[in-house]
Scaffold this motif. Structure first.
Motif, PDB file in Angstrom:
ATOM      1  N   MET A  46      22.313  -3.973  -1.735  1.00 21.53           N
ATOM      2  CA  MET A  46      20.942  -4.479  -1.735  1.00 21.53           C
ATOM      3  C   MET A  46      20.046  -3.604  -2.614  1.00 21.53           C
ATOM      4  N   SER A  47      19.045  -4.226  -3.232  1.00 23.11           N
ATOM      5  CA  SER A  47      18.154  -3.464  -4.112  1.00 23.11           C
ATOM      6  C   SER A  47      17.256  -2.555  -3.284  1.00 23.11           C
ATOM      7  N   ASP A  48      17.032  -1.383  -3.788  1.00 17.85           N
ATOM      8  CA  ASP A  48      16.183  -0.415  -3.129  1.00 17.85           C
ATOM      9  C   ASP A  48      14.846  -0.368  -3.836  1.00 17.85           C
ATOM     10  N   PHE A  49      13.770  -0.522  -3.098  1.00 25.04           N
ATOM     11  CA  PHE A  49      12.454  -0.472  -3.737  1.00 25.04           C
ATOM     12  C   PHE A  49      11.428   0.007  -2.715  1.00 25.04           C
ATOM     13  N   LYS A  50      10.518   0.838  -3.188  1.00 24.30           N
ATOM     14  CA  LYS A  50       9.519   1.384  -2.278  1.00 24.30           C
ATOM     15  C   LYS A  50       8.177   1.567  -2.992  1.00 24.30           C
ATOM     16  N   VAL A  51       7.102   1.295  -2.283  1.00 23.08           N
ATOM     17  CA  VAL A  51       5.767   1.554  -2.826  1.00 23.08           C
ATOM     18  C   VAL A  51       5.098   2.612  -1.957  1.00 23.08           C
ATOM     19  N   THR A  52       4.591   3.651  -2.580  1.00 23.23           N
ATOM     20  CA  THR A  52       3.829   4.667  -1.855  1.00 23.23           C
ATOM     21  C   THR A  52       2.400   4.638  -2.405  1.00 23.23           C
ATOM     22  N   ILE A  53       1.439   4.585  -1.494  1.00 19.03           N
ATOM     23  CA  ILE A  53       0.037   4.504  -1.936  1.00 19.03           C
ATOM     24  C   ILE A  53      -0.668   5.822  -1.653  1.00 19.03           C
ATOM     25  N   ARG A  54      -1.395   6.309  -2.650  1.00 18.98           N
ATOM     26  CA  ARG A  54      -2.219   7.511  -2.417  1.00 18.98           C
ATOM     27  C   ARG A  54      -3.559   7.348  -3.128  1.00 18.98           C
ATOM     28  N   ARG A 109      -6.984   8.958  -5.205  1.00 22.07           N
ATOM     29  CA  ARG A 109      -7.478  10.008  -6.091  1.00 22.07           C
ATOM     30  C   ARG A 109      -8.996  10.012  -5.996  1.00 22.07           C
ATOM     31  N   ASP A 110      -9.614  10.979  -6.681  1.00 25.39           N
ATOM     32  CA  ASP A 110     -11.078  11.002  -6.745  1.00 25.39           C
ATOM     33  C   ASP A 110     -11.581   9.742  -7.417  1.00 25.39           C
ATOM     34  N   ASN A 111     -12.883   9.522  -7.257  1.00 24.29           N
ATOM     35  CA  ASN A 111     -13.538   8.448  -7.989  1.00 24.29           C
ATOM     36  C   ASN A 111     -13.044   7.057  -7.568  1.00 24.29           C
ATOM     37  N   ASN A 112     -12.665   6.970  -6.274  1.00 21.06           N
ATOM     38  CA  ASN A 112     -12.269   5.677  -5.718  1.00 21.06           C
ATOM     39  C   ASN A 112     -11.106   5.016  -6.458  1.00 21.06           C
ATOM     40  N   ILE A 113     -10.203   5.855  -6.938  1.00 20.42           N
ATOM     41  CA  ILE A 113      -9.007   5.333  -7.611  1.00 20.42           C
ATOM     42  C   ILE A 113      -7.823   5.414  -6.636  1.00 20.42           C
ATOM     43  N   HIS A 114      -7.024   4.388  -6.633  1.00 19.33           N
ATOM     44  CA  HIS A 114      -5.853   4.370  -5.749  1.00 19.33           C
ATOM     45  C   HIS A 114      -4.593   4.189  -6.588  1.00 19.33           C
ATOM     46  N   VAL A 115      -3.572   4.941  -6.214  1.00 23.99           N
ATOM     47  CA  VAL A 115      -2.343   4.940  -7.007  1.00 23.99           C
ATOM     48  C   VAL A 115      -1.203   4.314  -6.210  1.00 23.99           C
ATOM     49  N   LEU A 116      -0.531   3.370  -6.818  1.00 24.27           N
ATOM     50  CA  LEU A 116       0.675   2.792  -6.220  1.00 24.27           C
ATOM     51  C   LEU A 116       1.864   3.379  -6.966  1.00 24.27           C
ATOM     52  N   GLU A 117       2.640   4.166  -6.262  1.00 21.34           N
ATOM     53  CA  GLU A 117       3.841   4.747  -6.894  1.00 21.34           C
ATOM     54  C   GLU A 117       5.031   3.846  -6.589  1.00 21.34           C
ATOM     55  N   LEU A 118       5.659   3.354  -7.648  1.00 20.20           N
ATOM     56  CA  LEU A 118       6.798   2.457  -7.450  1.00 20.20           C
ATOM     57  C   LEU A 118       8.099   3.235  -7.623  1.00 20.20           C
ATOM     58  N   LYS A 119       9.049   2.934  -6.753  1.00 19.93           N
ATOM     59  CA  LYS A 119      10.335   3.610  -6.847  1.00 19.93           C
ATOM     60  C   LYS A 119      11.472   2.604  -6.675  1.00 19.93           C
TER      61      LYS A 119
END
Lengths: 142, 118
Positions: free
Chosen positions: B1-9, B11-21
């Motif tokens: 099965m495919s492995d996939f994950k999103v981690t959200i964090r 940053r300053d200035n109301n920026i949000h980062v989605l880290e894809l793995k």
């Protein structure tokens, strides 16, 4: 004289998206053994993924108990992938090549699979047989 | 099965980062759709998608970005992408996505681009 056939291998998967990874690993592994560079291996994996995704979505309408057959045939420098299914007949001539500028400007979605397959493989042929759809894609080793 | 994950964090200035793995294909796209939907529900529209650990993307994955970009931009936000491997960038590029999306080498650069707009 027909080109000499040097290699053949096949895999059947049930029509489930969770099996896409298995198909990608199968074709990538063989593409690597046959000497393709990493960039081409990725492209071959994507083309096969797109084809199987289309069959699962449109051919079998997400029915999970149908079958997709994938066969790899190496003829000379040609690495050929033959994908067969018994789902709804797929009329490739009805698929239009998207105008990507228009597509992006209008935030369209979907319908890029066949286009991508044609962009990244050297040859893509759809055949409707009486009892199945057969897709043949070829990448040539340089 | 495919492995996939999103981690959200955040940053300053109301920026949000989605880290894809991992592997983004027709099987794993719901995880990314859910993450974008969560951002929209929380009215977070300044988004960076960090693709450093994204190993693979098919057109199903590209479709997720198309599904959310309009709503995000309608709210004065953007989806910027960073840290793509050449292999993944190649697929975005083949389909002309750099015409529509800011795709930059590093997350810091994406964040700076947001800073310039506010």
């Amino acid at each position: 004289m027909a080109a000499k056939q040097t290699y053949k291998s096949s895999l059947s998967i049930p029509s489930q998206t969770e099996r896409l990874n298995d198909v990608r690993e199968f074709v990538s592994g063989l593409a690597r053994v046959h000497g393709f560079a990493e960039d081409d291996i990725n492209k071959i994996a994507i083309a096969v993924d797109e084809a199987c995704t289309n069959i699962i979505k449109h051919g079998y309408n997400f029915a999970p108990d149908k079958k997709i057959d994938v066969e790899i045939v190496r003829r000379g420098n040609d690495f050929e992938i033959v994908i067969s299914d018994k789902g709804k007949q797929f009329d490739a001539s009805a698929i239009q090549t998207p105008d990507m500028k228009d597509y992006l400007e209008h935030y369209r979605r979907g319908g890029l699979g066949v286009y991508l397959m044609k962009r990244i493989m050297d040859k893509v042929e759809f055949n409707l047989l009486s009892d199945r759809n057969v897709l043949r894609m070829t990448k040539t080793l340089n | 099965m495919s492995d996939f994950k999103v981690t959200i964090r955040s940053r300053d200035n109301n920026i949000h980062v989605l880290e894809l793995k991992g592997y983004l294909d027709a099987h794993t796209t719901p995880a990314l759709e859910d993450s974008f939907q969560k951002m929209l529900n929380e009215k977070k529209y300044r988004l960076i998608v960090n693709c450093k650990e994204l190993s693979y993307i098919s057109s199903a994955g590209l479709g997720v970005f198309m599904a959310f970009i309009e709503d995000v931009r309608a709210n004065d936000g953007d989806i910027k992408m960073s840290d793509m491997s050449p292999k993944v960038f190649n697929i975005f590029d083949l389909l002309g996505f750099p015409m529509l999306y800011d795709i930059v080498p590093a997350e810091e650069e994406a964040a700076k681009k947001f800073d310039m707009t506010k």
